[in-house]
Scaffold this motif. Structure first.
Motif, short mmCIF file in Angstrom:
data_model
loop_
_atom_site.label_atom_id
_atom_site.label_comp_id
_atom_site.label_asym_id
_atom_site.label_seq_id
_atom_site.Cartn_x
_atom_site.Cartn_y
_atom_site.Cartn_z
N GLY A 199 -6.00 10.67 -1.29
CA GLY A 199 -5.68 10.16 0.03
C GLY A 199 -5.81 11.23 1.10
O GLY A 199 -5.36 12.35 0.90
N SER B 95 -8.63 5.16 -6.73
CA SER B 95 -9.47 5.74 -5.68
C SER B 95 -10.39 6.80 -6.27
O SER B 95 -10.07 7.42 -7.28
N ARG B 96 -11.52 7.01 -5.62
CA ARG B 96 -12.47 8.04 -6.06
C ARG B 96 -12.11 9.40 -5.51
O ARG B 96 -12.53 10.42 -6.05
N ILE C 278 0.27 5.51 -0.38
CA ILE C 278 -0.64 6.63 -0.59
C ILE C 278 0.08 7.91 -0.19
O ILE C 278 0.66 7.99 0.89
N TYR D 261 -4.42 10.76 -5.73
CA TYR D 261 -5.21 9.56 -6.00
C TYR D 261 -4.28 8.35 -5.91
O TYR D 261 -3.08 8.46 -6.10
N ARG E 260 -8.39 -0.87 -8.08
CA ARG E 260 -9.05 0.22 -8.81
C ARG E 260 -8.53 1.57 -8.34
O ARG E 260 -8.10 1.72 -7.20
N THR F 112 0.85 -1.18 0.00
CA THR F 112 0.00 0.00 0.00
C THR F 112 0.89 1.23 0.00
O THR F 112 1.83 1.31 0.80
N ILE G 149 -4.19 3.64 -5.91
CA ILE G 149 -4.82 2.38 -6.29
C ILE G 149 -5.32 1.70 -5.01
O ILE G 149 -4.56 1.50 -4.07
N THR G 150 -6.60 1.34 -4.99
CA THR G 150 -7.20 0.70 -3.82
C THR G 150 -6.77 -0.77 -3.74
O THR G 150 -6.24 -1.32 -4.71
N PRO G 151 -7.01 -1.43 -2.60
CA PRO G 151 -6.65 -2.85 -2.49
C PRO G 151 -7.33 -3.72 -3.54
O PRO G 151 -6.82 -4.78 -3.90
N SER G 152 -8.46 -3.29 -4.07
CA SER G 152 -9.14 -4.06 -5.12
C SER G 152 -8.51 -3.83 -6.49
O SER G 152 -8.93 -4.44 -7.47
#
Length: 125
Positions: free
Chosen positions: A40, A36-37, A22, A27, A34, A20, A29-32
């Motif tokens: 951070g 982030s919207r 951030i 912005y 994708r 991880t 990348i999320t754990p999934s």
């Protein structure tokens, strides 16, 4: 973690690619996997042990991370203070039966305290 975390600095310092990373206000990348919207809210650089340690006890995971990152190296506490960041072990403790105690060894607690860090345990039942 902290507002001033620069992931590339910590990657170079530890010589380990993070799971991880951030930067505050950026912005990520999320754990999934994708994007982030939102940017951070805080800086974070983290590595996990789940893929490398096959145990339902905390001690082997904590020891693996302490050794992998060489957290006992001289000067680390001063560097953390200069960079304005904190070190934490975040532990997810699965205790469905409710009859187990997390095993955080005294030497790990002492090492984390010497770094100004903490061991935090989220227990799941």
């Amino acid at each position: 973690m902290g507002d001033s975390v620069t992931p590339s600095f910590w990657t170079a310092y530890f010589g380990v690619e993070p799971d991880t990373a951030i930067s505050k206000g950026q912005y990520f990348i999320t754990p999934s996997g994708r994007p982030s919207r939102t940017p951070g809210r805080v800086g974070l650089w983290g590595v996990g042990s789940k893929l490398f340690v096959l145990s339902d006890q905390l001690e082997p995971h904590l020891r693996y991370l302490a050794e992998r990152l060489n957290l006992s190296r001289p000067g680390l506490r001063d560097l953390l203070a200069r960079e304005g960041v904190e070190v934490r072990f975040w532990c997810y403790w699965n205790n469905e039966s409710g009859n187990r105690e997390p095993d955080v060894p005294d030497d790990i607690r002492t090492m984390m305290e010497s770094l100004g860090g903490t061991v935090e345990i989220d227990e799941y039942r």
